[in-house]
Design a protein around this motif. Structure first.
Motif, mmCIF file in Angstrom:
data_model
loop_
_atom_site.group_PDB
_atom_site.id
_atom_site.type_symbol
_atom_site.label_atom_id
_atom_site.label_comp_id
_atom_site.label_asym_id
_atom_site.label_seq_id
_atom_site.Cartn_x
_atom_site.Cartn_y
_atom_site.Cartn_z
ATOM 1 N N ARG A 1 13.299 7.155 0.694
ATOM 2 C CA ARG A 1 12.295 7.650 1.635
ATOM 3 C C ARG A 1 11.349 6.553 2.087
ATOM 4 N NH1 ARG A 1 12.138 12.781 2.563
ATOM 5 N NH2 ARG A 1 13.221 14.223 1.172
ATOM 6 N N LEU A 2 11.295 5.463 1.314
ATOM 7 C CA LEU A 2 10.350 4.399 1.665
ATOM 8 C C LEU A 2 11.047 3.070 1.954
ATOM 9 C CD1 LEU A 2 7.500 3.403 2.034
ATOM 10 C CD2 LEU A 2 7.322 3.064 -0.427
ATOM 11 N N TYR B 1 3.560 9.343 16.943
ATOM 12 C CA TYR B 1 3.826 8.366 15.883
ATOM 13 C C TYR B 1 2.538 7.613 15.565
ATOM 14 C CZ TYR B 1 8.789 9.226 16.046
ATOM 15 O OH TYR B 1 10.007 9.822 15.946
ATOM 16 N N LEU C 1 3.546 6.265 7.016
ATOM 17 C CA LEU C 1 4.883 5.724 7.203
ATOM 18 C C LEU C 1 5.123 5.633 8.713
ATOM 19 C CD1 LEU C 1 6.866 7.788 4.530
ATOM 20 C CD2 LEU C 1 5.417 5.783 4.234
ATOM 21 N N PRO C 2 5.245 4.415 9.246
ATOM 22 C CA PRO C 2 5.265 4.260 10.710
ATOM 23 C C PRO C 2 6.465 4.907 11.385
ATOM 24 C CG PRO C 2 5.662 2.142 9.610
ATOM 25 C CD PRO C 2 5.272 3.121 8.542
ATOM 26 N N TRP C 3 7.549 5.147 10.629
ATOM 27 C CA TRP C 3 8.752 5.714 11.244
ATOM 28 C C TRP C 3 8.728 7.240 11.267
ATOM 29 C CZ3 TRP C 3 8.568 2.750 6.866
ATOM 30 C CH2 TRP C 3 8.749 3.412 5.657
ATOM 31 N N THR D 1 -2.275 4.158 5.148
ATOM 32 C CA THR D 1 -0.981 4.208 4.450
ATOM 33 C C THR D 1 -0.053 5.290 5.008
ATOM 34 O OG1 THR D 1 -1.867 5.629 2.690
ATOM 35 C CG2 THR D 1 -1.850 3.269 2.274
ATOM 36 N N PHE E 1 -6.915 6.457 0.604
ATOM 37 C CA PHE E 1 -7.281 5.048 0.443
ATOM 38 C C PHE E 1 -7.996 4.524 1.675
ATOM 39 C CE2 PHE E 1 -3.034 5.714 -1.442
ATOM 40 C CZ PHE E 1 -3.380 5.603 -2.769
ATOM 41 N N LEU F 1 1.092 4.183 -2.727
ATOM 42 C CA LEU F 1 0.971 5.605 -2.387
ATOM 43 C C LEU F 1 2.069 6.415 -3.073
ATOM 44 C CD1 LEU F 1 -0.365 7.733 -0.234
ATOM 45 C CD2 LEU F 1 1.808 7.402 0.919
ATOM 46 N N PHE F 2 3.304 5.924 -2.968
ATOM 47 C CA PHE F 2 4.425 6.652 -3.565
ATOM 48 C C PHE F 2 4.271 6.727 -5.079
ATOM 49 C CE2 PHE F 2 8.195 7.616 -0.765
ATOM 50 C CZ PHE F 2 7.431 7.660 0.386
ATOM 51 N N GLN G 1 13.356 8.514 -4.672
ATOM 52 C CA GLN G 1 12.514 8.795 -3.507
ATOM 53 C C GLN G 1 11.928 7.504 -2.944
ATOM 54 O OE1 GLN G 1 9.870 11.570 -5.481
ATOM 55 N NE2 GLN G 1 10.630 13.280 -4.245
ATOM 56 N N ASN H 1 0.824 -1.208 0.000
ATOM 57 C CA ASN H 1 0.000 0.000 0.000
ATOM 58 C C ASN H 1 0.863 1.266 0.000
ATOM 59 O OD1 ASN H 1 -2.558 -1.245 0.052
ATOM 60 N ND2 ASN H 1 -2.332 -1.635 2.242
ATOM 61 N N LEU H 2 1.985 1.191 0.723
ATOM 62 C CA LEU H 2 2.863 2.362 0.779
ATOM 63 C C LEU H 2 3.558 2.573 -0.560
ATOM 64 C CD1 LEU H 2 4.440 2.007 4.345
ATOM 65 C CD2 LEU H 2 2.535 3.420 3.606
ATOM 66 N N PRO I 1 14.059 3.089 4.924
ATOM 67 C CA PRO I 1 13.575 3.143 6.306
ATOM 68 C C PRO I 1 12.686 1.949 6.669
ATOM 69 C CG PRO I 1 12.708 4.997 5.012
ATOM 70 C CD PRO I 1 13.725 4.321 4.178
ATOM 71 N N ALA I 2 11.882 1.472 5.718
ATOM 72 C CA ALA I 2 11.020 0.324 6.021
ATOM 73 C C ALA I 2 11.844 -0.930 6.273
ATOM 74 C CB ALA I 2 10.040 0.087 4.873
ATOM 75 N N LYS J 1 10.961 4.304 18.970
ATOM 76 C CA LYS J 1 9.851 5.252 18.942
ATOM 77 C C LYS J 1 8.693 4.766 18.081
ATOM 78 C CE LYS J 1 12.111 9.702 19.667
ATOM 79 N NZ LYS J 1 13.330 9.704 18.829
ATOM 80 N N TRP J 2 9.005 3.984 17.046
ATOM 81 C CA TRP J 2 7.925 3.689 16.094
ATOM 82 C C TRP J 2 7.671 2.228 15.844
ATOM 83 C CZ3 TRP J 2 9.094 1.132 11.506
ATOM 84 C CH2 TRP J 2 10.454 1.089 11.154
ATOM 85 N N ARG K 1 1.644 4.613 15.477
ATOM 86 C CA ARG K 1 1.209 3.523 16.353
ATOM 87 C C ARG K 1 0.501 4.033 17.612
ATOM 88 N NH1 ARG K 1 5.090 3.969 20.211
ATOM 89 N NH2 ARG K 1 3.753 2.668 21.503
ATOM 90 N N LEU L 1 7.163 14.676 -1.911
ATOM 91 C CA LEU L 1 7.294 13.927 -3.164
ATOM 92 C C LEU L 1 7.049 14.843 -4.362
ATOM 93 C CD1 LEU L 1 5.583 10.545 -2.237
ATOM 94 C CD2 LEU L 1 8.011 11.132 -2.234
#
Ligand SMILES: Nc1ncnc2c1ncn2[C@@H]1O[C@H](COP(=O)(O)OP(=O)(O)O)[C@@H](O)[C@H]1O
Ligand SMILES: [Mg+2]
Lengths: 263, 255
Positions: free
Chosen positions: A167-168, B132, B89-91, B87, B83, A153-154, A163, A149-150, A171-172, A253-254, B134, B104
């Protein structure tokens, strides 16, 4: 964290039990066999008695482990980026990575000595080889496991490939990267030790812990050998702890792994 | 409205994926600026496909589609999406997540910060910028997702079942908030939903679609006055419209 007292007391009790057992076995041994199992206080004494040679060796092994580990992180990251581009690239390169991983260090050590010279150079290469595989496999897995899904989105926002990658996907992939890093951090000091044992040299810097272990065993200094093992454990622990702290800083943190409800 | 040109024009648009069956069959309608159009119909009737065509993410197979007087590809910068999944970004923090769409698109940092501040107020998440994902509830995550889309100040907002995963209460709250935001930002909305009540509450037009192939079965005009509030849901005309659209939906689902 609900039973803090028990959390501290239980490991402590196990430690006391092990040490007690250790002394018990030692005193059960007949006099001519006592040298097989030095007591903790004898090991400590040997550590102090050999502090100069052990200190120098620890420093050299740390240097080799850090350099090999560092190169492995950088190179594996680059290769993982390449591997993440397509399944065709992965299918083409994975067999060779497997072969690299299968190569027995003991056999290639003499070859490495010929190629890059005994001592630090060989130690770094061997540490690199041992750390490399878990790093590249985990990081690649992370880079290709990005939430679809991410990615969608991008793409919808017409992100460039650059990018999308930095950016995705990168980090993921961090949680996966740290999984590899934790494994590699434990392997690095062992890799450096094995490298030193099989391709070490006293020339130049005087050698590392592996080389020192050869010397102690040839001199029948068994307490010093135990001390060498203890120092290696501490070194491994420091490496592992450093990576755990780094991981905590980057993910706590996340990421859900730091927030799982305790059962 | 009669003087202004349409912002989206479908003329006999046909869509097939590759050699597959016809997904959308001769779809024709115009959307005027400011329209809030809901798409409702059986699953697989091509609602998401229709949004993808508007977004220029997939080419039309036949017919003509114009967006903001241009091809969908050229008009892509006028669009934002929301959506069903938030969606996020968890970080990244809420604030940074909201900025992602602009990043972007290459919007400079100063402009980003201003738009982010406006958007975060619009979706009532003021003060939650450093949280964040979460740490947020499902409804709050959806608000962040919406805020991210709004930072681009789009002419067209495409929403694909955005509140489908939320509970009834949260969904009704967000419906009202969405209309509030619409009072302040004039976009044209294409809103896919499975909820007739939601479609009637939000839209001025509802396109009821039928499946195999996907066609616009009927258009229903919703002449309830804006602004709509909780009281709207209690009114007689609202209930009559919900009943009428539900009837239409049943007829396309069990022909
Ligand atoms: N990328 C695609 N490639 C091939 N077929 C697709 C693709 N996307 C959707 N379809 C097909 O098009 C039809 C309509 O799908 P979709 O637009 O997602 O319907 P809806 O959103 O109304 O449920 C379905 O039959 C689906 O299988
Ligand atoms: Mg859909």
């Amino acid at each position: 964290m609900r039973r803090p007292l028990l959390n501290i007391l239980l490991p402590l009790a196990i430690g006391v039990l092990v040490v007690a057992l250790w002394y018990a076995v030692r005193y059960a041994l007949t006099e001519d066999l006592k040298f097989l199992l030095p007591t903790p206080d004898e090991i400590w004494a040997a550590l102090l008695a050999n502090s100069e040679s052990l200190g120098r060796a620890t420093l050299n092994t740390t240097k080799g482990a850090l350099l090999g580990f560092g190169f492995a992180v950088v190179v594996s990251f680059g290769l993982a980026l390449l591997l993440s581009l397509s399944s065709l690239i992965r299918a083409s390169l994975y067999p060779y990575l497997m072969i690299l991983q299968m190569m027995p260090i003991i056999v290639i050590a003499p070859i490495l000595v010929l190629w890059v010279g005994a001592g630090l150079n060989s130690v770094v290469v061997i540490t690199f080889l041992i750390c490399f595989f878990p790093l590249v496999v985990n990081t690649t897995q992370g880079l290709i496991s990005t939430d679809r899904n991410l990615v969608e989105l991008f793409r919808m926002y017409r992100a460039t490939k650059w990018q999308e990658t930095f950016r995705l996907r990168v980090p993921a992939a961090l949680p996966y990267f740290f999984t590899g890093l934790r494994i590699a951090a434990v392997l690095a000091p062992i890799g450096a030790l094995v490298g030193d044992y099989t391709a070490g040299s006293s020339a130049g810097d005087g050698g590392g812990l592996g080389f020192q272990a050869i010397i102690y065993s040839s001199q029948a200094k068994y307490s010093a050998l135990f001390a060498t093992a203890a120092v290696t454990c501490v070194l491994g622990f420091v490496f592992a702890a450093a990576v755990h702290i780094l991981s905590w800083l980057m993910l706590a943190k996340w990421h859900d792994s730091y927030h799982r409800s305790d059962t | 409205m009669s003087g202004t040109p349409p912002i989206v024009t479908f003329q006999n648009v046909v869509k097939r994926y590759g050699d597959g069956p016809v997904v959308l069959d001769r779809v024709s309608f115009d959307a005027a600026p400011g329209d809030f159009i809901s798409l409702i119909g059986p699953s697989g009737c091509g609602k998401s496909t229709l949004l993808r065509l508007i977004a220029g993410l997939s080419p039309v197979t036949g017919g003509d589609l114009a967006v903001d007087g241009r091809t969908p590809e050229d008009a892509a910068t006028e669009l934002s999406f929301v959506f069903q999944e938030p969606t996020l970004l968890p970080w990244l923090t809420v604030a940074h997540n909201i900025e992602v769409a602009q990043q972007l698109r290459g919007v400079p940092a100063a402009a980003r910060a201003a738009a982010r501040a406006r958007a975060i107020d619009l979706v009532r998440l003021t003060g939650r910028g450093s949280a964040y994902p979460r740490q947020l509830s499902g409804g709050q995550k959806m608000r962040v997702s919406l805020a991210r889309a709004l930072t681009l100040e789009p002419k067209i907002l495409l929403l694909d079942e955005p509140f489908g995963a939320l509970d009834e209460m949260t969904r009704e709250h967000l419906n009202e908030e969405l209309l509030d935001i619409r009072e302040k930002q004039a976009w044209t909305a294409f809103f896919v939903t499975h909820s007739v009540a939601e479609a009637v509450f939000l839209s001025n037009r509802i396109l009821v679609m039928s499946v195999n192939p996907g066609r616009i079965h009927r258009e229903v005009r919703v002449d309830l006055p804006y602004p709509r509030t909780g009281a709207t849901r209690l009114s007689r005309p609202y209930h009559d419209l919900v009943a009428a659209v539900s009837g239409l939906l049943r007829s396309v689902e069990n022909p």
